[in-house]
Design a protein around this motif. Structure first.
Motif, short mmCIF file in Angstrom:
data_model
loop_
_atom_site.label_atom_id
_atom_site.label_comp_id
_atom_site.label_asym_id
_atom_site.label_seq_id
_atom_site.Cartn_x
_atom_site.Cartn_y
_atom_site.Cartn_z
N ASN A 154 0.79 -1.17 -0.09
CA ASN A 154 0.02 0.00 -0.12
C ASN A 154 0.95 1.33 -0.21
O ASN A 154 0.75 2.17 -0.64
N ASP A 155 1.80 1.26 0.87
CA ASP A 155 2.62 2.56 1.14
C ASP A 155 3.79 2.55 -0.01
O ASP A 155 5.00 1.85 0.49
N GLY A 156 3.78 3.10 -1.02
CA GLY A 156 4.80 3.20 -2.09
C GLY A 156 4.35 2.21 -3.51
O GLY A 156 4.41 2.69 -4.45
N GLY A 216 12.15 9.27 -2.30
CA GLY A 216 12.58 9.73 -1.22
C GLY A 216 11.65 10.25 -0.31
O GLY A 216 11.79 11.47 0.51
N GLU A 217 10.26 9.90 -0.45
CA GLU A 217 9.16 10.51 0.48
C GLU A 217 9.55 10.03 1.95
O GLU A 217 9.08 10.89 2.86
N GLU A 218 9.85 8.92 2.20
CA GLU A 218 9.95 8.58 3.47
C GLU A 218 11.38 8.97 4.25
O GLU A 218 12.53 9.36 3.39
N ALA A 219 11.44 9.19 5.55
CA ALA A 219 12.39 9.52 6.36
C ALA A 219 13.35 8.39 6.29
O ALA A 219 12.92 7.25 6.28
N PHE A 264 -1.35 -1.73 10.32
CA PHE A 264 -0.43 -2.36 9.22
C PHE A 264 0.37 -1.19 8.41
O PHE A 264 1.37 -1.45 8.02
N HIS A 265 0.52 0.09 8.88
CA HIS A 265 1.22 1.31 8.35
C HIS A 265 2.70 1.15 8.90
O HIS A 265 2.61 0.85 10.19
N HIS A 266 3.34 1.08 8.10
CA HIS A 266 4.81 0.82 8.37
C HIS A 266 5.27 -0.36 9.07
O HIS A 266 5.81 -0.34 10.35
N THR A 267 4.59 -1.54 8.58
CA THR A 267 4.96 -2.89 9.40
C THR A 267 5.05 -3.84 8.14
O THR A 267 4.68 -3.46 7.11
ZN LIG Z 1 5.23 5.50 4.71
#
Ligand SMILES: [Zn+2]
Length: 351
Positions: free
Chosen positions: A175-177, A208-211, A318-321
């Motif tokens: 989902n994230d990316g 590079g959206e993510e830290a 579920f976010h960032h897992t």
């Molecule tokens: Zn993210």
């Protein structure tokens, strides 16, 4: 939720306010008649109604109904329709590369995957080196441009990098990316091959959206910060009519946030587009200010909206897992977001 229509209140005159019940009977008829004649004369000077409209209108309608100059004409065309199965297949293929953080081999594979789907399109890179707390990284925003007949640009952004700190736990970011990269590829299919009857549309796969360590103003949004700065210098920003960010839009239980950094007219426009598709129940149950790829543009005055579902699993569990996997997603969610966004753009074209 919907914008209220403006009304021409000065033309409305309340008869009972001017003629109390104590008036003689003949005066009760004569006074309203005189008032109506005066009102008609006054309105014929200030009203923007055409003679044809006035001929068909009742007197009261002629003075109280507005000429909606800011609304789009009635929409009779079919709603835009993305191929959601194909978009879902893109997520599958992107996830198959594995974790894809900045600077990794898998990241390079996704870059090639994206550009291989854009053959024949007008593609540009915004590439640079980001100096981060984890060292230097190559960053590459991929931009595909689809020309239109109208002066001005509509931009859709979506990030394709995956979370860097989670690179060793098997984080695949379906989902994230994944969902954001995939829906942009599907938009490209939709836009390709014909000059648009509307604004130019530019798709940007941001990097590079993510830290790389901990989210902050300087450790996040590497690609979009660079692009906003670049487009400010070369005056591109002045041409942007609206900017949309797609992020985490594949969740089978879809709840798009009402993102409060967006200007209300743009939030309303997206909601109206959702209503036209009958999918508005997936929008705006919650309101929140969200930091995402639109922020560098918001700060520079570009009308921008973040289309994001930050309620991924109960309490966003579920976010960032490592559980951000394909089985949580649905083609139907891609379809809801995809069709609504394309309809919102079509509405912008017609304004
Ligand atoms: Zn993210």
């Amino acid at each position: 939720m919907k914008p209220l229509k403006r009304r021409n209140t000065p033309g409305i005159i309340r008869r009972d306010f001017l003629c109390v019940p104590l008036c003689p009977l003949w005066l009760r008829f004569l006074v309203p008649l005189l008032i109506f004649m005066l009102a008609s004369t006054a309105c014929s000077k200030g009203s923007s109604s055409t003679p044809a409209e006035n001929a068909n209108a009742t007197p009261s309608a002629a003075v109280s109904e507005p000429k909606a100059t800011d609304a789009a004409p009635a929409d009779t065309g079919p709603l835009p329709q993305i191929d959601s199965k194909r978009a879902f297949q893109y997520i599958k293929e992107i996830v198959a590369f594995g974790t894809r953080p900045m600077g990794s081999e898998n990241h390079k594979k996704v870059e090639s995957y994206i550009t291989s789907h854009l053959k024949g399109d007008q593609v540009e890179d915004d590439a640079f080196t980001a100096d981060t707390v984890e060292g230097k990284f190559p960053v590459r925003n991929i931009i595909a441009k689809y020309p239109g007949t109208k002066d001005g640009i509509i931009v859709i952004l979506g990030h394709y990098d995956t979370n860097y700190p989670l690179r060793n736990i098997g984080f695949v970011g379906a989902n994230d990316g994944g969902s954001s990269s995939a829906i942009l590829l599907e938009y490209a299919n939709h836009l390709r091959g014909k000059k648009r009857d509307g604004y130019n549309v530019w798709l940007v796969w941001t990097d590079g959206e993510e830290a790389v360590r901990q989210w902050s103003a300087t450790d996040s949004l590497y690609g979009s910060r660079h692009l906003a700065e670049k487009w400010e210098k070369d005056d591109t920003l002045k041409k942007i009519k609206a900017l949309f960010v797609m992020d985490m839009i594949g969740d089978a239980d879809l709840n798009i946030e009402k993102e409060t950094n967006a200007p209300p007219w743009l939030t309303d426009l997206v909601y109206e587009a959702a209503e036209r598709g009958g999918v508005q129940s997936h929008f705006y149950a919650r309101a929140a200010a969200i930091e995402d790829d639109h922020l560098p543009f918001v700060k520079r005055g570009v009308p921008s909206i973040d289309i994001i579902d930050l309620d991924y699993g109960y309490n966003n569990v579920f976010h960032h897992t490592a559980q951000d996997t394909l089985d949580k997603l649905s083609p139907r969610s891609l379809e809801i977001v995809g069709n609504t966004t394309l309809e919102a753009i079509r509405m912008l074209d017609r304004r």
